[in-house]
Design a protein around this motif. Structure first.
Motif, PDB file in Angstrom:
ATOM      1  N   SER A   1     -12.823   8.054  -8.658  1.00 19.55           N
ATOM      2  CA  SER A   1     -13.292   7.745  -7.300  1.00 19.55           C
ATOM      3  C   SER A   1     -14.219   8.833  -6.788  1.00 19.55           C
ATOM      4  O   SER A   1     -15.226   8.533  -6.143  1.00 19.55           O
TER       5      SER A   1
ATOM      6  N   ASP B   1     -15.124  -0.495  -6.727  1.00 16.21           N
ATOM      7  CA  ASP B   1     -13.872   0.165  -7.059  1.00 16.21           C
ATOM      8  C   ASP B   1     -12.759  -0.887  -7.082  1.00 16.21           C
ATOM      9  O   ASP B   1     -12.436  -1.456  -6.043  1.00 16.21           O
ATOM     10  N   GLU B   2     -12.204  -1.158  -8.236  1.00 13.32           N
ATOM     11  CA  GLU B   2     -11.121  -2.144  -8.386  1.00 13.32           C
ATOM     12  C   GLU B   2     -11.452  -3.468  -7.689  1.00 13.32           C
ATOM     13  O   GLU B   2     -10.724  -3.897  -6.789  1.00 13.32           O
TER      14      GLU B   2
ATOM     15  N   GLN C   1     -12.276  -0.326  -2.608  1.00 14.09           N
ATOM     16  CA  GLN C   1     -11.060  -1.114  -2.837  1.00 14.09           C
ATOM     17  C   GLN C   1     -10.725  -1.900  -1.577  1.00 14.09           C
ATOM     18  O   GLN C   1     -10.855  -1.373  -0.486  1.00 14.09           O
ATOM     19  N   TYR C   2     -10.286  -3.113  -1.744  1.00 14.15           N
ATOM     20  CA  TYR C   2      -9.909  -3.960  -0.616  1.00 14.15           C
ATOM     21  C   TYR C   2     -10.993  -3.950   0.470  1.00 14.15           C
ATOM     22  O   TYR C   2     -10.724  -3.609   1.624  1.00 14.15           O
TER      23      TYR C   2
ATOM     24  N   ALA D   1      -8.499  -6.198  -7.586  1.00 14.10           N
ATOM     25  CA  ALA D   1      -7.122  -5.838  -7.253  1.00 14.10           C
ATOM     26  C   ALA D   1      -6.607  -6.704  -6.104  1.00 14.10           C
ATOM     27  O   ALA D   1      -7.319  -6.935  -5.128  1.00 14.10           O
TER      28      ALA D   1
ATOM     29  N   SER E   1     -11.765   0.121 -13.007  1.00 12.17           N
ATOM     30  CA  SER E   1     -10.639  -0.799 -13.157  1.00 12.17           C
ATOM     31  C   SER E   1      -9.481  -0.162 -13.898  1.00 12.17           C
ATOM     32  O   SER E   1      -9.656   0.703 -14.737  1.00 12.17           O
TER      33      SER E   1
ATOM     34  N   ASN F   1       0.820  -1.205   0.000  1.00 16.52           N
ATOM     35  CA  ASN F   1       0.000   0.000   0.000  1.00 16.52           C
ATOM     36  C   ASN F   1       0.858   1.262   0.000  1.00 16.52           C
ATOM     37  O   ASN F   1       1.557   1.546   0.961  1.00 16.52           O
TER      38      ASN F   1
ATOM     39  N   MET G   1      -1.557  -2.026  -6.236  1.00 11.35           N
ATOM     40  CA  MET G   1      -2.527  -0.932  -6.118  1.00 11.35           C
ATOM     41  C   MET G   1      -2.271   0.200  -7.113  1.00 11.35           C
ATOM     42  O   MET G   1      -2.849   1.272  -6.986  1.00 11.35           O
TER      43      MET G   1
ATOM     44  N   ARG H   1     -13.095 -11.236   0.572  1.00 11.89           N
ATOM     45  CA  ARG H   1     -13.671 -10.236  -0.311  1.00 11.89           C
ATOM     46  C   ARG H   1     -15.128 -10.578  -0.624  1.00 11.89           C
ATOM     47  O   ARG H   1     -15.987  -9.722  -0.671  1.00 11.89           O
TER      48      ARG H   1
END
Lengths: 276, 294
Positions: B47, B179-180, B98-99, B183, B213, A88, A169, B161
């Motif tokens: 975003s 969002d992504e 994301q994540y 990833a 993406s 990150n 990322m 996820r």
């Protein structure tokens, strides 16, 4: 000379009986570029933490330039020789200004201040970020932040650089920036270990290791490993150009299907159609 | 629900000296039923735009409609009404960041997924909650009985996820914004997650899907329409085929999917392929073309 020797290493976290790394042996030569592939949870990150002594093996030994990570007297030396860059870009910055961030490592080691200045310049030059010395870290793009993270690791003058999904990322441009810096560092003699989920990044390496459930499943050159159908059992997949080439060949197109990049695939197909 | 953005502008820290205009007038329509892609470099406004879609960011300038919801606060509407509208909106528009697995927080997968329902439907009975949670967990391809009492942290990366996505699906949104979404997942995990999204879309469980993406192969493989963001605007809204066939600066910086790159090179030597850039269609098209020439 071996930069890293991992000898029959088994590792399980405290309170857990299930080993994350199982009887794994692997060595990396000085100046070599090793790529580690493997599905989520295969033990890749644990392995990287065993190399710089953040974690110690439950069984077996890890040697870094001949020094055993179990040897507490050598921990400092080992950590200094193994630089790590993580995933990150937003949580690896400590200071607000780029140069202060890079100075953090050498300052910690008690490097004299004029030498620190030199190291900052060297590190920024190595990642093509000289112009950003006085810039606030938060103004940088993801790719730039990761290059600063690499510079921060370089300022400690490591001999081995481990990148743990450091491009995951980033956008395509950022990814390219970081990969080109990694390639250049490797060319100038740095031993590199790149952990990634991108099959195309594996092509940059001298050697590719595939991990699954903590075991070393495959080891070979990038093209050997990436064309091995077994990779599918380990959460991986063929690079797309290779997949397409194989399918075309199966369908009767007389091409060399052993291609791994879009450039090579395009070249093969152009040749084929121009002949006809 | 159709999403219509007209001249949407947004400036961060509007009052301060260091303000930054992130959106400079976004004109964009996302139709109900779209599997829509948003692409663009870091800092292009992607975003900021998607955070508008469920009201996480308040409209500053221009207009934004999501179905019947007018997201630009009007003078007539009091604060209370606006808040009420946001709550209804957020249950219709699910947002997966994301994540998303970093946002798992409860002690068990059940509790984590149930949080969403309890929040949106505080009057539901325990029985009804359990029914909905089981359904959401089942939808993302996890075994409800096996995972319900597990800590989310015992799951693998791909499973975590999925659990996080179940926590959004449980409120039965019509629009899902991600969002992504793939990833950091391994190639097999990526494939599985994308096929999960297609299943949700094809069966109409989620009517509209919007993904952001950086992976152009992912875009050409999965979406029916795409918007290219550049400098805070949607500079192109078209099909992936159109986006990757046009040569200009804003799209060439993105990079091309493998199929589009090879098509371009073949075109230069006089071979024209008619397929879209989906891998399987591209292969079929090439095989056909080859058989014609021999």
């Amino acid at each position: 000379m071996k930069a890293i020797e991992i000898k029959n290493v088994t590792f399980n976290y405290e309170n857990s009986k299930i080993p994350v790394i199982k009887d794994l042996s692997l060595s990396v030569d000085k100046g070599e570029f090793l790529c580690i592939l493997g599905e989520n949870g295969s033990g890749k990150s644990t392995l990287s933490r065993l190399i710089n002594g953040l974690l110690l093996p439950s069984q077996g030994d890890v040697l870094v330039f001949g020094l055993n990570t179990r040897d507490k007297a050598k921990t400092y030396e080992i950590r200094k020789s193994v630089g790590m860059v993580f995933q990150n870009p937003d949580n690896q910055m400590i200071a607000t200004i780029v140069e202060d961030d890079i100075a953090f490592g050498p300052e910690n080691l008690g490097v004299p201040s004029d030498e620190i200045g030199k190291r900052i310049d060297f590190a920024l030059k190595s990642v093509n970020m000289e112009r950003y010395k006085k810039v606030a870290g938060q103004k940088l793009s993801g790719g730039q932040k990761q290059r600063i993270a690499i510079a921060g690791a370089l300022a400690v003058m490591p001999e081995i650089l481990i990148l743990d999904e450091s491009t995951a990322m980033l956008d395509p441009l950022g990814r390219e920036e970081v990969l080109s810096v990694i390639k250049d560092l490797n060319k100038s003699g740095m031993t590199v270990i790149l952990i990634t989920h991108y099959m195309d990044e594996a092509l940059l390496a001298d050697k590719v290791a595939v991990l699954s459930s903590g075991e070393l499943k495959l080891l070979g050159t990038p093209t050997e490993v990436l064309s091995n159908p077994q990779i599918k059992n380990y959460g991986l997949d063929y690079p797309r150009p290779y997949y397409i080439a194989q399918k075309l060949k199966e369908n009767g197109l007389p091409i060399n299907a052993n291609v791994f990049t879009k450039e090579d695939l395009a070249e093969e197909l152009c040749k084929l159609f121009q002949k006809g | 629900m159709q999403i219509i953005s007209k001249g949407l502008t947004f400036t961060y820290n509007r009052e301060a000296d260091f303000h930054r205009q992130a959106l400079q007038g976004v004109d964009l329509t996302i139709n109900e039923g779209d599997f829509f892609g948003i692409v663009g470099e870091t800092g292009s406004g992607k975003s900021t735009f998607i955070q508008h879609l469920n009201g996480l960011i308040k409209v500053q300038g221009g207009s934004l409609w999501v179905g019947d919801f007018n997201l630009a606060p009007t003078d007539k509407q009091g604060k209370k009404q606006y808040k009420k509208m946001l709550k209804q909106l957020r249950h219709k528009v699910g947002m997966v960041f994301q994540y998303p697995e970093y946002q798992l927080f409860a002690e068990t997968v059940f509790e984590d997924v149930a949080f969403g329902v309890k929040n949106f439907f505080p009057t539901l009975s325990d029985e009804e909650i359990e029914k909905r949670v089981a359904k959401a967990i089942d939808l993302v391809g996890l075994d409800y009985n096996k995972v319900k009492n597990k800590s989310p942290f015992e799951l693998s990366g791909g499973q975590k996820r999925r659990a996080a996505i179940a926590g959004i699906l449980v409120s039965e949104p019509e629009v899902l914004v991600l969002d992504e979404p793939v990833a950091g997942l391994d190639p097999v995990g990526k494939k599985r997650l994308m096929s999960l999204l297609h299943t949700l879309h094809d069966t109409g469980i989620v009517k509209t899907i919007v993904i952001v993406s950086h992976d152009m192969d992912e875009i050409s493989e999965n979406v029916n329409r795409v918007a290219l963001f550049c400098g805070g605007r949607a500079v192109k809204v078209c099909t992936p085929k159109e986006l990757f066939s046009q040569k200009d600066e804003s799209s060439s910086r993105l990079g091309l999917p493998v199929t589009a790159y090879v098509s371009e090179k073949l075109n230069e030597v006089g071979v024209e392929l008619s397929s879209d850039f989906k891998t399987e269609n591209f292969i079929k098209d090439l095989v056909k073309k080859y058989k014609e020439t021999v």
